[in-house]
Design a protein around this motif. Structure first.
Motif: not given
Ligand SMILES: NC(=O)c1ccc[n+]([C@@H]2O[C@H](COP(=O)([O-])OP(=O)(O)OC[C@H]3O[C@@H](n4cnc5c(N)ncnc54)[C@H](O)[C@@H]3O)[C@@H](O)[C@H]2O)c1
Length: 340
Positions: A11-12, A33, A72, A75, A92, A284
């Motif tokens: 998503r992000i 990814d 998460t 990270h 993130e 962002y």
């Molecule tokens: N700053 C903000 O406003 C904000 C908003 C949303 C999410 N986030 C943070 O961003 C991060 C991702 O959130 P999201 O909502 O995009 O989640 P999401 O589940 O949509 O995306 C996460 C992605 O990471 C990938 N992934 C998982 N393990 C991996 C690895 N070992 N190597 C590479 N890729 C891997 C997954 O396949 C997935 O595509 C989280 O830590 C979340 O807390 C921050």
């Protein structure tokens, strides 16, 4: 020109990819990814090379910075690998959900020279940022109170709850950071109440959907954070500061500024921007620009690893307060010691 590799195409990550390729000061060289179709989709859209394994990124001398937007639990490891490869890293939030893992990561990067910035984007929101600058410039005299309202438009699905690791460490973590940023001094005491008021999915798995937190700094400044997993009128994001010479408010944003008037009422506006991608669009972008400015200037991180660590320590203190019913004294030096 800063050459990025992006890890995480969810998503992000997709939004960050679009921001990087649209910016004239940076390029997106790699996307990775674990879920290959996600990275391939971003690669096809942006022209970034799709990495099959992380060594392709960390061994590439043409990568200046790694943007970590994966789930998460990845990270901390990706921060360590980035700095060990001599790359700057924009990661993130949160660093991790487990303070022991954050402490271990902190040890591993202690001698690193690379820039590390944590993705607390709200600091870069033009409204919130300007409010904090006005506080620092003395526009409201002596700061006395900070009030943060942060309500999501609707609850997430069960799978999100199960992966997120609890509202205070995943969602409220933004507000703990914003509180520290706005207060301009450290919080020393925390007390919190949480509740499940409406979301049956959350209730089923023992998760909360509402929280109210009160905090105090050493000099006596007070801060209140309120959170909900729903708000009928959109993503509710407000920051207020009260001081000896007045009050400052950074308000919600609506898609348009049209106001409607009729026999039932006046000053109706659109519902708030729906969620974080829309509401914090500018934040962002400014976060990305600030990271690039810092990297180019070789200056101190604007949102450091320590900021990420301290926000998690406050989240843990709030959970401890909920567990014990007590006011918790925050221990930044030894966060692994059980708080009273
Ligand atoms: N700053 C903000 O406003 C904000 C908003 C949303 C999410 N986030 C943070 O961003 C991060 C991702 O959130 P999201 O909502 O995009 O989640 P999401 O589940 O949509 O995306 C996460 C992605 O990471 C990938 N992934 C998982 N393990 C991996 C690895 N070992 N190597 C590479 N890729 C891997 C997954 O396949 C997935 O595509 C989280 O830590 C979340 O807390 C921050």
């Amino acid at each position: 020109m800063i050459r990025f590799a992006l890890i995480g195409a969810g998503r992000i990550g997709q939004m960050h990819a679009a921001n990087i390729v649209a910016h004239d000061r940076c390029s997106l060289n790699w996307i990775y990814d674990v879920h290959a179709p996600s990275s391939e989709a971003v690669g096809a859209k942006t022209g970034a090379k799709v990495a099959r394994d992380l060594d392709e990124i960390f061994n590439d001398a043409d990568v200046d910075a790694v943007f970590v937007a994966s789930s998460t639990p990845t990270h901390a490891d990706f921060i360590v690998r980035s700095v060990q490869s001599g790359k700057a890293v924009l990661c993130e939030k949160p660093i991790d959900l487990d303070i022991a893992k954050v402490e271990e990561c902190s040890k591993q990067i202690s001698s690193a020279k690379s820039l590390i910035q944590i993705g607390f984007n709200r600091r870069f929101d033009p409204g919130h940022g300007q409010l904090v600058s006005a506080v620092r410039n003395g526009e409201i005299g002596d700061l006395e109170q900070v009030i943060i309202s942060s309500r999501d438009p609707e609850p997430p699905p069960k799978a999100y709850y199960l992966a997120a690791g609890g509202m205070l460490r995943d969602m409220t973590i933004h507000d703990f950071d914003l509180a520290r940023f706005a207060l301009g001094e450290e919080v020393t005491q925390v007390t919190a109440f949480t509740s499940n008021l409406f979301d049956t999915v959350a209730k089923e798995i023992g998760e909360i959907d509402s929280a109210m937190i009160l905090m105090k700094t050493a000099s006596g400044k007070l801060c209140h954070i309120n959170n909900s997993r729903h708000a009928t009128y959109g993503y509710d994001q407000r920051l207020e500061a009260h001081g000896s010479q007045g009050m400052l408010r950074s308000e919600n944003r609506q898609p348009t500024s049209v106001e409607r008037f009729n026999a039932k009422g006046s000053h109706w506006r659109d519902a708030c921007e729906f969620f974080f991608i829309e509401r914090y669009r500018q934040a962002y972008l400014k976060q990305l620009e600030s990271f690039m400015d810092t990297l180019e200037a070789g200056s101190e991180s604007k949102v450091s690893f320590e900021d990420g660590r301290r926000a998690l320590i406050l989240a843990n203190a709030a959970y401890r307060s909920v567990e014990t019913g007590n006011v918790v004294t925050v221990n930044y030096e030894n966060p692994l010691e059980r708080a009273s």
